[in-house]
Design an enzyme around this catalytic site. Structure first.
Site, PDB file in Angstrom:
ATOM      1  N   TYR A 115      -4.462  -5.930   7.828  1.00 30.56           N
ATOM      2  CA  TYR A 115      -3.351  -6.013   7.904  1.00 30.56           C
ATOM      3  C   TYR A 115      -2.894  -4.171   8.321  1.00 30.56           C
ATOM      4  O   TYR A 115      -2.230  -4.178   8.105  1.00 30.56           O
ATOM      5  CB  TYR A 115      -2.271  -6.142   6.422  1.00 30.56           C
ATOM      6  CG  TYR A 115      -2.693  -7.058   5.949  1.00 30.56           C
ATOM      7  CD1 TYR A 115      -3.075  -7.942   6.080  1.00 30.56           C
ATOM      8  CD2 TYR A 115      -2.160  -7.306   4.733  1.00 30.56           C
ATOM      9  CE1 TYR A 115      -3.225  -9.237   5.663  1.00 30.56           C
ATOM     10  CE2 TYR A 115      -2.056  -8.832   4.263  1.00 30.56           C
ATOM     11  CZ  TYR A 115      -2.518  -9.355   4.479  1.00 30.56           C
ATOM     12  OH  TYR A 115      -2.516 -10.938   4.177  1.00 30.56           O
ATOM     13  N   LYS A 159     -16.702  -9.276   1.054  1.00 28.38           N
ATOM     14  CA  LYS A 159     -17.496  -9.971   2.338  1.00 28.38           C
ATOM     15  C   LYS A 159     -18.564  -9.328   2.474  1.00 28.38           C
ATOM     16  O   LYS A 159     -18.372 -10.003   4.100  1.00 28.38           O
ATOM     17  CB  LYS A 159     -16.381 -11.566   3.304  1.00 28.38           C
ATOM     18  CG  LYS A 159     -16.862 -11.876   3.730  1.00 28.38           C
ATOM     19  CD  LYS A 159     -17.030 -13.714   2.417  1.00 28.38           C
ATOM     20  CE  LYS A 159     -17.300 -14.609   2.979  1.00 28.38           C
ATOM     21  NZ  LYS A 159     -18.058 -15.828   2.197  1.00 28.38           N
ATOM     22  N   ASP A 190     -15.031 -14.984  -1.864  1.00 23.23           N
ATOM     23  CA  ASP A 190     -14.479 -16.253  -2.022  1.00 23.23           C
ATOM     24  C   ASP A 190     -15.199 -17.723  -3.353  1.00 23.23           C
ATOM     25  O   ASP A 190     -14.373 -18.044  -3.885  1.00 23.23           O
ATOM     26  CB  ASP A 190     -15.187 -17.291  -0.697  1.00 23.23           C
ATOM     27  CG  ASP A 190     -17.064 -16.404  -0.808  1.00 23.23           C
ATOM     28  OD1 ASP A 190     -17.533 -16.019  -0.846  1.00 23.23           O
ATOM     29  OD2 ASP A 190     -16.918 -17.744   0.241  1.00 23.23           O
ATOM     30  N   ASP A 214      -4.461  -9.450  -0.922  1.00 24.30           N
ATOM     31  CA  ASP A 214      -3.637 -11.208  -1.184  1.00 24.30           C
ATOM     32  C   ASP A 214      -3.443 -11.829  -2.122  1.00 24.30           C
ATOM     33  O   ASP A 214      -3.035 -13.089  -2.787  1.00 24.30           O
ATOM     34  CB  ASP A 214      -2.970 -11.044   0.519  1.00 24.30           C
ATOM     35  CG  ASP A 214      -1.511 -11.019   0.888  1.00 24.30           C
ATOM     36  OD1 ASP A 214      -0.774 -11.309  -0.193  1.00 24.30           O
ATOM     37  OD2 ASP A 214      -0.839 -10.926   1.953  1.00 24.30           O
ATOM     38  N   ASP A 218      -2.347 -14.222  -4.947  1.00 26.38           N
ATOM     39  CA  ASP A 218      -1.636 -15.582  -4.970  1.00 26.38           C
ATOM     40  C   ASP A 218      -2.139 -16.364  -5.675  1.00 26.38           C
ATOM     41  O   ASP A 218      -1.720 -17.152  -6.482  1.00 26.38           O
ATOM     42  CB  ASP A 218      -0.807 -16.091  -3.356  1.00 26.38           C
ATOM     43  CG  ASP A 218       0.305 -15.326  -3.280  1.00 26.38           C
ATOM     44  OD1 ASP A 218       0.702 -13.783  -3.682  1.00 26.38           O
ATOM     45  OD2 ASP A 218       0.802 -15.822  -2.681  1.00 26.38           O
TER      46      ASP A 218
HETATM   47 MG    MG Z   1       1.460 -12.371  -0.753  1.00 23.60          MG
END
Ligand code: MG
Ligand code: NAI
Length: 323
Positions: A115, A159, A190, A214, A218
Protein backbone atom coordinates in the site's frame (compact mmCIF):
# COMPACT_ATOMS: atom_id res chain seq x y z
CA UNK A 1 -8.82 17.85 28.61
CA UNK A 2 -9.10 15.46 25.68
CA UNK A 3 -10.03 16.82 22.22
CA UNK A 4 -11.22 14.12 19.85
CA UNK A 5 -11.80 14.52 16.12
CA UNK A 6 -14.77 12.41 15.04
CA UNK A 7 -14.85 11.17 11.46
CA UNK A 8 -18.00 9.18 10.73
CA UNK A 9 -16.95 8.63 7.12
CA UNK A 10 -19.42 6.73 4.94
CA UNK A 11 -22.00 3.94 5.17
CA UNK A 12 -22.33 2.35 8.60
CA UNK A 13 -19.72 4.81 9.90
CA UNK A 14 -22.71 7.16 10.29
CA UNK A 15 -24.35 4.61 12.59
CA UNK A 16 -21.59 3.00 14.65
CA UNK A 17 -19.50 6.10 15.33
CA UNK A 18 -22.25 8.19 16.96
CA UNK A 19 -22.88 5.21 19.27
CA UNK A 20 -19.18 4.89 20.15
CA UNK A 21 -19.01 8.62 20.77
CA UNK A 22 -22.02 8.50 23.10
CA UNK A 23 -20.38 5.67 25.03
CA UNK A 24 -17.23 7.78 25.44
CA UNK A 25 -19.26 10.81 26.49
CA UNK A 26 -21.09 8.68 29.06
CA UNK A 27 -17.87 7.87 30.92
CA UNK A 28 -15.97 11.06 30.15
CA UNK A 29 -18.25 14.11 30.02
CA UNK A 30 -15.14 16.30 29.91
CA UNK A 31 -14.12 15.15 26.41
CA UNK A 32 -14.49 17.74 23.66
CA UNK A 33 -15.59 16.23 20.34
CA UNK A 34 -15.46 17.93 16.96
CA UNK A 35 -16.67 16.54 13.63
CA UNK A 36 -14.49 16.28 10.54
CA UNK A 37 -16.05 15.30 7.24
CA UNK A 38 -14.05 12.93 5.11
CA UNK A 39 -14.89 10.28 2.53
CA UNK A 40 -16.77 9.36 -0.60
CA UNK A 41 -19.93 11.23 0.40
CA UNK A 42 -17.90 14.40 0.67
CA UNK A 43 -16.18 13.65 -2.66
CA UNK A 44 -19.53 13.23 -4.41
CA UNK A 45 -20.77 16.50 -2.97
CA UNK A 46 -17.66 18.68 -3.23
CA UNK A 47 -15.21 16.87 -5.52
CA UNK A 48 -12.74 16.39 -2.66
CA UNK A 49 -12.69 13.46 -0.22
CA UNK A 50 -10.38 15.17 2.22
CA UNK A 51 -8.91 18.66 2.00
CA UNK A 52 -5.74 20.28 3.30
CA UNK A 53 -7.72 21.87 6.13
CA UNK A 54 -8.88 18.33 7.03
CA UNK A 55 -5.33 17.22 7.79
CA UNK A 56 -4.81 20.34 9.90
CA UNK A 57 -7.94 19.58 11.89
CA UNK A 58 -6.98 15.93 12.38
CA UNK A 59 -3.46 16.94 13.44
CA UNK A 60 -4.87 19.38 16.00
CA UNK A 61 -6.77 16.62 17.83
CA UNK A 62 -5.42 14.53 20.70
CA UNK A 63 -6.85 11.49 18.93
CA UNK A 64 -9.14 10.64 16.03
CA UNK A 65 -12.19 8.37 16.23
CA UNK A 66 -12.76 7.12 12.70
CA UNK A 67 -15.65 5.15 11.16
CA UNK A 68 -14.96 3.80 7.69
CA UNK A 69 -14.84 5.25 4.22
CA UNK A 70 -16.11 3.89 0.95
CA UNK A 71 -13.49 3.60 -1.76
CA UNK A 72 -15.09 3.28 -5.20
CA UNK A 73 -13.14 1.38 -7.86
CA UNK A 74 -12.57 4.68 -9.68
CA UNK A 75 -8.94 5.11 -10.84
CA UNK A 76 -9.14 8.86 -10.13
CA UNK A 77 -10.11 8.30 -6.50
CA UNK A 78 -7.31 7.85 -3.97
CA UNK A 79 -8.05 5.97 -0.78
CA UNK A 80 -8.50 8.70 1.80
CA UNK A 81 -7.64 6.48 4.76
CA UNK A 82 -4.31 5.54 3.17
CA UNK A 83 -3.65 9.26 2.71
CA UNK A 84 -4.47 10.02 6.35
CA UNK A 85 -2.31 7.12 7.61
CA UNK A 86 0.61 8.36 5.56
CA UNK A 87 0.10 12.10 6.27
CA UNK A 88 -0.16 11.56 10.03
CA UNK A 89 2.55 8.88 9.82
CA UNK A 90 0.40 6.34 11.67
CA UNK A 91 2.84 3.54 11.11
CA UNK A 92 1.55 0.91 13.52
CA UNK A 93 -1.84 -0.68 13.07
CA UNK A 94 -2.65 -2.63 16.24
CA UNK A 95 -5.48 -5.15 15.97
CA UNK A 96 -6.30 -7.15 19.12
CA UNK A 97 -8.38 -10.33 18.79
CA UNK A 98 -9.51 -11.79 22.09
CA UNK A 99 -11.54 -14.90 22.81
CA UNK A 100 -12.19 -17.37 25.61
CA UNK A 101 -8.79 -19.06 25.40
CA UNK A 102 -6.75 -16.82 23.13
CA UNK A 103 -5.45 -13.28 23.10
CA UNK A 104 -3.75 -12.23 19.87
CA UNK A 105 -2.44 -8.87 18.74
CA UNK A 106 -1.77 -8.33 15.06
CA UNK A 107 0.76 -5.54 14.51
CA UNK A 108 0.49 -4.44 10.91
CA UNK A 109 2.92 -2.06 9.23
CA UNK A 110 0.69 0.74 8.05
CA UNK A 111 2.54 3.12 5.75
CA UNK A 112 4.36 1.12 3.08
CA UNK A 113 4.44 -2.44 1.73
CA UNK A 114 1.98 -3.08 -1.08
CA UNK A 115 0.00 0.00 0.00
CA UNK A 116 2.93 2.31 -0.72
CA UNK A 117 0.72 4.32 -3.07
CA UNK A 118 3.42 4.05 -5.74
CA UNK A 119 1.44 2.78 -8.70
CA UNK A 120 1.21 3.37 -12.40
CA UNK A 121 -0.77 2.06 -15.32
CA UNK A 122 0.74 1.27 -18.69
CA UNK A 123 -1.20 0.26 -21.80
CA UNK A 124 -0.80 -3.46 -21.17
CA UNK A 125 -0.02 -3.75 -17.50
CA UNK A 126 -0.59 -2.05 -14.18
CA UNK A 127 2.07 -1.95 -11.50
CA UNK A 128 2.10 -1.41 -7.74
CA UNK A 129 5.41 -1.09 -5.97
CA UNK A 130 5.86 -3.04 -2.73
CA UNK A 131 8.17 -1.01 -0.54
CA UNK A 132 9.83 -2.46 2.57
CA UNK A 133 12.25 0.04 4.06
CA UNK A 134 14.77 -0.46 6.84
CA UNK A 135 13.32 2.43 8.84
CA UNK A 136 9.73 1.27 8.30
CA UNK A 137 10.55 -2.28 9.34
CA UNK A 138 12.62 -1.26 12.35
CA UNK A 139 9.94 0.91 13.85
CA UNK A 140 7.14 -1.62 13.40
CA UNK A 141 9.39 -4.39 14.73
CA UNK A 142 10.18 -2.32 17.83
CA UNK A 143 6.52 -1.62 18.41
CA UNK A 144 5.69 -5.33 18.11
CA UNK A 145 8.55 -6.31 20.41
CA UNK A 146 7.39 -3.83 23.01
CA UNK A 147 3.96 -5.47 23.00
CA UNK A 148 5.47 -8.96 22.92
CA UNK A 149 7.80 -8.22 25.84
CA UNK A 150 4.93 -7.76 28.22
CA UNK A 151 3.44 -10.93 26.82
CA UNK A 152 5.09 -14.09 25.49
CA UNK A 153 6.40 -14.29 21.95
CA UNK A 154 6.47 -12.87 18.46
CA UNK A 155 5.57 -14.42 15.12
CA UNK A 156 6.75 -12.72 11.93
CA UNK A 157 4.16 -13.18 9.15
CA UNK A 158 5.90 -13.03 5.77
CA UNK A 159 6.41 -14.52 2.34
CA UNK A 160 10.20 -14.38 2.23
CA UNK A 161 10.29 -17.61 0.23
CA UNK A 162 8.99 -15.61 -2.74
CA UNK A 163 9.42 -11.92 -1.97
CA UNK A 164 12.92 -10.48 -1.62
CA UNK A 165 11.42 -7.49 0.16
CA UNK A 166 10.33 -9.81 2.95
CA UNK A 167 13.86 -11.14 3.47
CA UNK A 168 14.72 -7.68 4.74
CA UNK A 169 11.56 -7.47 6.83
CA UNK A 170 12.21 -10.82 8.53
CA UNK A 171 15.89 -10.07 9.14
CA UNK A 172 15.08 -6.76 10.82
CA UNK A 173 12.25 -8.21 12.92
CA UNK A 174 14.48 -11.07 14.09
CA UNK A 175 17.24 -8.68 15.09
CA UNK A 176 14.88 -6.38 17.00
CA UNK A 177 13.34 -9.39 18.77
CA UNK A 178 16.77 -10.62 19.77
CA UNK A 179 17.64 -7.19 21.09
CA UNK A 180 14.42 -7.05 23.10
CA UNK A 181 14.88 -10.60 24.38
CA UNK A 182 11.60 -11.75 22.83
CA UNK A 183 11.41 -15.32 21.52
CA UNK A 184 10.33 -15.17 17.90
CA UNK A 185 9.73 -17.31 14.84
CA UNK A 186 8.94 -16.67 11.23
CA UNK A 187 5.81 -18.10 9.57
CA UNK A 188 4.74 -17.89 5.91
CA UNK A 189 1.63 -15.80 5.74
CA UNK A 190 -0.58 -18.18 3.75
CA UNK A 191 -0.08 -21.09 6.15
CA UNK A 192 -0.22 -18.63 9.05
CA UNK A 193 -3.75 -17.52 8.07
CA UNK A 194 -4.95 -21.10 8.41
CA UNK A 195 -2.99 -21.88 11.57
CA UNK A 196 -4.28 -18.79 13.39
CA UNK A 197 -7.83 -19.94 12.70
CA UNK A 198 -7.09 -23.53 13.75
CA UNK A 199 -4.88 -22.87 16.80
CA UNK A 200 -5.46 -19.28 17.93
CA UNK A 201 -4.23 -20.15 21.43
CA UNK A 202 -0.72 -20.69 20.00
CA UNK A 203 -0.38 -17.03 19.12
CA UNK A 204 0.47 -13.87 20.98
CA UNK A 205 1.88 -10.97 18.94
CA UNK A 206 2.05 -11.28 15.15
CA UNK A 207 3.98 -8.65 13.19
CA UNK A 208 3.56 -8.38 9.44
CA UNK A 209 3.59 -6.09 6.44
CA UNK A 210 0.71 -3.88 5.36
CA UNK A 211 -1.45 -5.99 3.06
CA UNK A 212 -0.78 -9.30 4.80
CA UNK A 213 -1.90 -7.72 8.06
CA UNK A 214 -5.03 -6.37 6.42
CA UNK A 215 -6.02 -9.82 5.14
CA UNK A 216 -4.95 -11.77 8.23
CA UNK A 217 -6.97 -9.56 10.57
CA UNK A 218 -10.18 -9.79 8.52
CA UNK A 219 -9.75 -13.58 8.39
CA UNK A 220 -9.10 -13.73 12.14
CA UNK A 221 -12.41 -11.94 12.74
CA UNK A 222 -13.90 -15.38 12.11
CA UNK A 223 -12.64 -16.36 15.58
CA UNK A 224 -14.74 -13.77 17.36
CA UNK A 225 -18.00 -13.60 15.44
CA UNK A 226 -17.16 -11.49 12.42
CA UNK A 227 -16.03 -8.08 11.31
CA UNK A 228 -18.44 -6.25 13.57
CA UNK A 229 -16.29 -7.21 16.56
CA UNK A 230 -12.73 -6.09 15.81
CA UNK A 231 -11.29 -2.74 16.92
CA UNK A 232 -7.99 -1.21 15.88
CA UNK A 233 -5.54 1.53 16.71
CA UNK A 234 -3.37 3.37 14.19
CA UNK A 235 -0.44 4.82 16.09
CA UNK A 236 2.38 7.15 15.14
CA UNK A 237 4.94 9.19 17.07
CA UNK A 238 2.62 12.19 17.30
CA UNK A 239 -0.85 11.14 16.26
CA UNK A 240 -3.28 8.31 16.87
CA UNK A 241 -6.44 7.20 15.10
CA UNK A 242 -8.88 4.55 16.32
CA UNK A 243 -11.26 2.72 14.00
CA UNK A 244 -13.16 -0.52 13.59
CA UNK A 245 -11.39 -3.01 11.32
CA UNK A 246 -14.47 -3.27 9.10
CA UNK A 247 -15.35 -1.04 6.17
CA UNK A 248 -18.41 1.08 5.37
CA UNK A 249 -20.57 -2.01 4.67
CA UNK A 250 -22.88 -0.42 2.07
CA UNK A 251 -24.91 -3.65 1.98
CA UNK A 252 -26.30 -3.01 5.46
CA UNK A 253 -25.94 0.79 5.75
CA UNK A 254 -28.92 2.85 6.90
CA UNK A 255 -30.76 -0.10 8.42
CA UNK A 256 -29.74 0.26 12.07
CA UNK A 257 -28.41 -3.32 12.10
CA UNK A 258 -24.64 -2.74 12.02
CA UNK A 259 -22.79 -4.13 15.02
CA UNK A 260 -21.26 -1.19 16.92
CA UNK A 261 -18.97 -3.36 19.10
CA UNK A 262 -15.88 -2.84 16.89
CA UNK A 263 -16.41 0.92 17.05
CA UNK A 264 -17.09 0.92 20.81
CA UNK A 265 -13.99 -1.18 21.46
CA UNK A 266 -11.99 1.20 19.28
CA UNK A 267 -13.18 4.03 21.51
CA UNK A 268 -11.99 2.01 24.53
CA UNK A 269 -8.57 1.62 22.89
CA UNK A 270 -8.52 5.38 22.42
CA UNK A 271 -9.12 5.96 26.12
CA UNK A 272 -6.43 3.45 27.09
CA UNK A 273 -4.00 5.20 24.75
CA UNK A 274 -4.90 8.50 26.41
CA UNK A 275 -3.97 6.99 29.78
CA UNK A 276 -7.49 6.25 31.02
CA UNK A 277 -7.32 2.46 31.26
CA UNK A 278 -9.93 2.43 34.05
CA UNK A 279 -12.73 3.70 31.83
CA UNK A 280 -11.41 1.67 28.88
CA UNK A 281 -11.76 -1.52 30.91
CA UNK A 282 -15.21 -0.44 32.12
CA UNK A 283 -16.39 0.00 28.51
CA UNK A 284 -15.00 -3.39 27.49
CA UNK A 285 -16.70 -5.04 30.48
CA UNK A 286 -20.01 -3.30 29.70
CA UNK A 287 -19.90 -4.65 26.13
CA UNK A 288 -19.31 -8.18 27.46
CA UNK A 289 -22.14 -7.86 29.97
CA UNK A 290 -24.60 -6.61 27.35
CA UNK A 291 -23.73 -9.53 25.06
CA UNK A 292 -23.95 -11.98 27.97
CA UNK A 293 -27.47 -10.69 28.65
CA UNK A 294 -28.40 -11.67 25.09
CA UNK A 295 -28.45 -8.17 23.64
CA UNK A 296 -26.85 -8.37 20.21
CA UNK A 297 -27.21 -7.20 16.62
CA UNK A 298 -28.31 -9.64 13.86
CA UNK A 299 -24.74 -10.55 12.79
CA UNK A 300 -24.34 -12.13 16.25
CA UNK A 301 -27.75 -13.80 16.04
CA UNK A 302 -29.63 -11.17 18.03
CA UNK A 303 -32.40 -8.74 17.21
CA UNK A 304 -31.07 -5.50 18.73
CA UNK A 305 -30.47 -2.45 16.57
CA UNK A 306 -27.17 -0.55 16.46
CA UNK A 307 -28.62 2.18 18.68
CA UNK A 308 -30.29 -0.24 21.10
CA UNK A 309 -27.04 -2.11 21.64
CA UNK A 310 -25.24 1.16 22.31
CA UNK A 311 -27.93 2.19 24.82
CA UNK A 312 -27.56 -1.19 26.56
CA UNK A 313 -23.81 -0.61 26.91
CA UNK A 314 -24.39 2.86 28.34
CA UNK A 315 -26.92 1.37 30.80
CA UNK A 316 -24.40 -1.26 31.92
CA UNK A 317 -21.78 1.44 32.35
CA UNK A 318 -23.98 3.56 34.54
CA UNK A 319 -24.78 0.51 36.71
CA UNK A 320 -21.08 -0.35 36.98
CA UNK A 321 -19.79 3.17 37.57
CA UNK A 322 -22.60 4.53 39.77
CA UNK A 323 -23.92 1.48 41.65
MG1 MG B 1 -9.30 -4.36 5.74
P1 NAI C 1 -16.82 -4.32 4.88
O1 NAI C 1 -15.97 -4.55 6.04
O2 NAI C 1 -17.46 -2.99 4.75
O3 NAI C 1 -17.98 -5.43 4.84
C1 NAI C 1 -17.73 -6.82 4.68
C2 NAI C 1 -18.94 -7.62 5.16
O4 NAI C 1 -19.01 -7.57 6.59
C3 NAI C 1 -20.27 -7.06 4.66
O5 NAI C 1 -21.15 -8.10 4.37
C4 NAI C 1 -20.78 -6.26 5.83
O6 NAI C 1 -22.17 -6.16 5.88
C5 NAI C 1 -20.22 -7.01 7.03
N1 NAI C 1 -19.95 -6.08 8.13
C6 NAI C 1 -18.93 -5.19 8.20
N2 NAI C 1 -19.00 -4.48 9.33
C7 NAI C 1 -20.08 -4.91 9.99
C8 NAI C 1 -20.69 -4.54 11.22
N3 NAI C 1 -20.20 -3.57 12.01
N4 NAI C 1 -21.82 -5.19 11.61
C9 NAI C 1 -22.34 -6.17 10.84
N5 NAI C 1 -21.80 -6.55 9.66
C10 NAI C 1 -20.69 -5.94 9.25
O7 NAI C 1 -15.92 -4.62 3.60
P2 NAI C 1 -16.27 -4.49 2.04
O8 NAI C 1 -17.69 -4.87 1.79
O9 NAI C 1 -15.20 -5.22 1.37
O10 NAI C 1 -16.07 -2.96 1.68
C11 NAI C 1 -17.13 -2.01 1.67
C12 NAI C 1 -16.53 -0.63 1.49
O11 NAI C 1 -15.76 -0.29 2.63
C13 NAI C 1 -15.58 -0.50 0.29
O12 NAI C 1 -15.81 0.74 -0.33
C14 NAI C 1 -14.21 -0.57 0.90
O13 NAI C 1 -13.25 0.12 0.13
C15 NAI C 1 -14.45 0.12 2.23
N6 NAI C 1 -13.50 -0.28 3.30
C16 NAI C 1 -13.09 0.72 4.14
C17 NAI C 1 -12.28 0.45 5.20
C18 NAI C 1 -11.91 1.57 6.10
O14 NAI C 1 -12.36 2.67 5.95
N7 NAI C 1 -11.10 1.31 7.10
C19 NAI C 1 -11.80 -0.91 5.47
C20 NAI C 1 -12.34 -1.90 4.57
C21 NAI C 1 -13.16 -1.58 3.51
Amino acid sequence: MLRIAVVEGDGIGHEVIPVARDVLAAVRPDIEFFDVEVGYGRWERTGSACGSETMRELRSADAVLFGAVTTPPDPDYRSVLQTIRRELDLYANIRPIEGEDFDIVIVRENTEGLYSGIEWTEPDRACTLRVVSRRGSERIARCACMLAKRRRHLVIGNKANVLKSDLLFVEICRREAERAGVPCRSHYIDALCLDVLMHPQHYDVIVTTNMFGDILSDAAAYLVGGLGMLPSANIGERHALFEPVHGSAPDIAGKNIANPIAAIRSAAMLLRHAGDSGHAAAIEAAVRTAVAKGIATPDLGGTAGTREFGDAVIRELSIALHP
